[in-house]
Design an enzyme around this catalytic site. Structure first.
Site, PDB file in Angstrom:
ATOM      1  N   ARG A 180       8.746   4.176 -30.676  1.00 23.76           N
ATOM      2  CA  ARG A 180       9.084   3.735 -32.032  1.00 23.76           C
ATOM      3  C   ARG A 180      10.480   4.177 -32.461  1.00 23.76           C
ATOM      4  O   ARG A 180      10.723   4.512 -33.625  1.00 23.76           O
ATOM      5  CB  ARG A 180       8.037   4.211 -33.060  1.00 23.76           C
ATOM      6  CG  ARG A 180       6.626   3.759 -32.739  1.00 23.76           C
ATOM      7  CD  ARG A 180       6.495   2.222 -32.723  1.00 23.76           C
ATOM      8  NE  ARG A 180       5.178   1.834 -32.239  1.00 23.76           N
ATOM      9  CZ  ARG A 180       4.902   1.502 -30.978  1.00 23.76           C
ATOM     10  NH1 ARG A 180       5.863   1.478 -30.072  1.00 23.76           N
ATOM     11  NH2 ARG A 180       3.692   1.155 -30.624  1.00 23.76           N
ATOM     12  N   SER A 226       1.372   0.596 -40.093  1.00 19.54           N
ATOM     13  CA  SER A 226       1.102   2.009 -39.811  1.00 19.54           C
ATOM     14  C   SER A 226       2.085   2.898 -40.567  1.00 19.54           C
ATOM     15  O   SER A 226       3.282   2.620 -40.624  1.00 19.54           O
ATOM     16  CB  SER A 226       1.223   2.291 -38.310  1.00 19.54           C
ATOM     17  OG  SER A 226       0.229   1.596 -37.595  1.00 19.54           O
ATOM     18  N   GLU A 297       6.643   6.411 -39.806  1.00 19.48           N
ATOM     19  CA  GLU A 297       7.378   5.220 -39.382  1.00 19.48           C
ATOM     20  C   GLU A 297       8.182   4.666 -40.560  1.00 19.48           C
ATOM     21  O   GLU A 297       8.949   3.729 -40.405  1.00 19.48           O
ATOM     22  CB  GLU A 297       6.413   4.145 -38.886  1.00 19.48           C
ATOM     23  CG  GLU A 297       5.711   4.490 -37.580  1.00 19.48           C
ATOM     24  CD  GLU A 297       4.958   3.312 -36.991  1.00 19.48           C
ATOM     25  OE1 GLU A 297       5.147   2.178 -37.470  1.00 19.48           O
ATOM     26  OE2 GLU A 297       4.182   3.526 -36.042  1.00 19.48           O
TER      27      GLU A 297
END
Length: 304
Positions: A180, A226, A297
């Site tokens: 990520r 998320s 995130e």
């Protein structure tokens, strides 16, 4: 941009570039998937790469903060707003073009819609992206992924505008990809990308898990997607649930009772402060119970 004269100069210059495609004091809750956020001083809706370059150069020259958004996922704009320029690509820069073994997509295009279109056309490589919210630009920046697939496996190249307003094409081989995250400068704006998508058998396992996300994730609710990155060898949702936090509310925001790594705007009344309070609660309780520091995130900009 410390003086009123500087603000007026910036506003006049942006009006000359964008005319009716500029908005002032625009509430960012209208432009984030979680539906929270204060006002941005200026929002511009570019229709070309050159307009993005001109905006970035103006911001650099006048010392104005600038931030690019696509679909507004994984983003909190604090309730005090953002005293700068938001460049929104998802209004006009959304084109795509299918080639023999690749696909070109502008940075504001929906990554999920692109993945669905390719899969239905018998192209393989982006099946994992069907349930991922956000834009192509955002997906490239964060190496988005799901169900064992990620952008790093499919990206050929990305075209970016850097913090000085220069345009550059970056090959995937020149980018460092981690979970990520990529080595692309956070200030750079991904204006387009090319992905591999050869004709071939679609990966049915990934496809079925992607389209089945609504059974396990509240994808119909207003959320980031998320909230936290999964720590190595662990799942953030399992740890948050293990702390008994499913269904916990702060104001209009709630940790989903379906999937604990989602924070949802229950009835549209949540504030950025409500959402940030739940993020901090989850981080604190997981650290206390498991000794793990959860990383988000989510990008946070603006003033409280």
């Amino acid at each position: 941009m410390k003086t009123q004269a500087g603000r007026e100069r910036a506003g006049d210059a942006l009006r000359r570039i964008f005319a009716e495609r500029m908005r002032e004091n625009e509430p960012m809750r209208r432009h984030t998937t979680v539906g929270v956020g204060g006002a941005v001083r200026w929002m511009v809706l570019p229709a070309s790469v050159s307009e993005i370059q001109r905006t970035v150069r103006l911001a650099s020259r006048l010392g104005i903060p600038v931030f690019a958004v696509g679909k507004g996922s994984n983003l909190i704009v604090r309730d005090g707003g953002y005293d700068g320029i938001v460049i929104k690509l998802a209004e006009h820069m959304t084109e795509g073009r299918l080639n023999q073994r690749t696909v070109f997509a502008e940075g504001g295009a929906s990554f999920a819609a692109l993945a669905r279109k390719l899969t239905k056309s018998g192209r393989t490589g982006l099946e994992f992206g069907i349930g991922i919210p956000g834009s192509v630009g955002g997906a490239v920046h964060m190496n988005a992924g799901a169900f064992g697939g990620e952008v790093s496996e499919a990206l050929v190249s990305a075209r970016v505008v850097d913090a000085a307003g220069a345009i550059e094409t970056v090959r995937a081989a020149g980018i460092t990809f981690t979970y990520r995250h990529t080595s692309i400068d956070p200030r750079a704006i991904v204006v387009s990308a090319i992905f591999k998508c050869a004709p071939g058998a679609v990966r049915k396992d990934v496809y079925e898990r992607s389209i089945g996300r609504k059974q396990t994730q509240p994808i119909w609710e207003r959320s980031f997607g998320s909230t936290f990155v999964n720590p190595p060898g662990k799942f953030a949702a399992e740890m948050i649930e293990g702390c008994g936090l499913k269904g916990t509310r702060r104001g209009g925001a709630m940790i989903s009772d379906l999937h604990a790594n989602f924070i949802i705007n229950v009835d549209g009344s949540a504030t950025a402060g409500d959402v940030e309070a739940l993020i901090e609660l989850a981080r604190t309780e997981v650290k206390k119970r498991y000794g793990v520091e959860l990383k988000t995130e989510v990008v946070v900009i603006g003033d409280r």
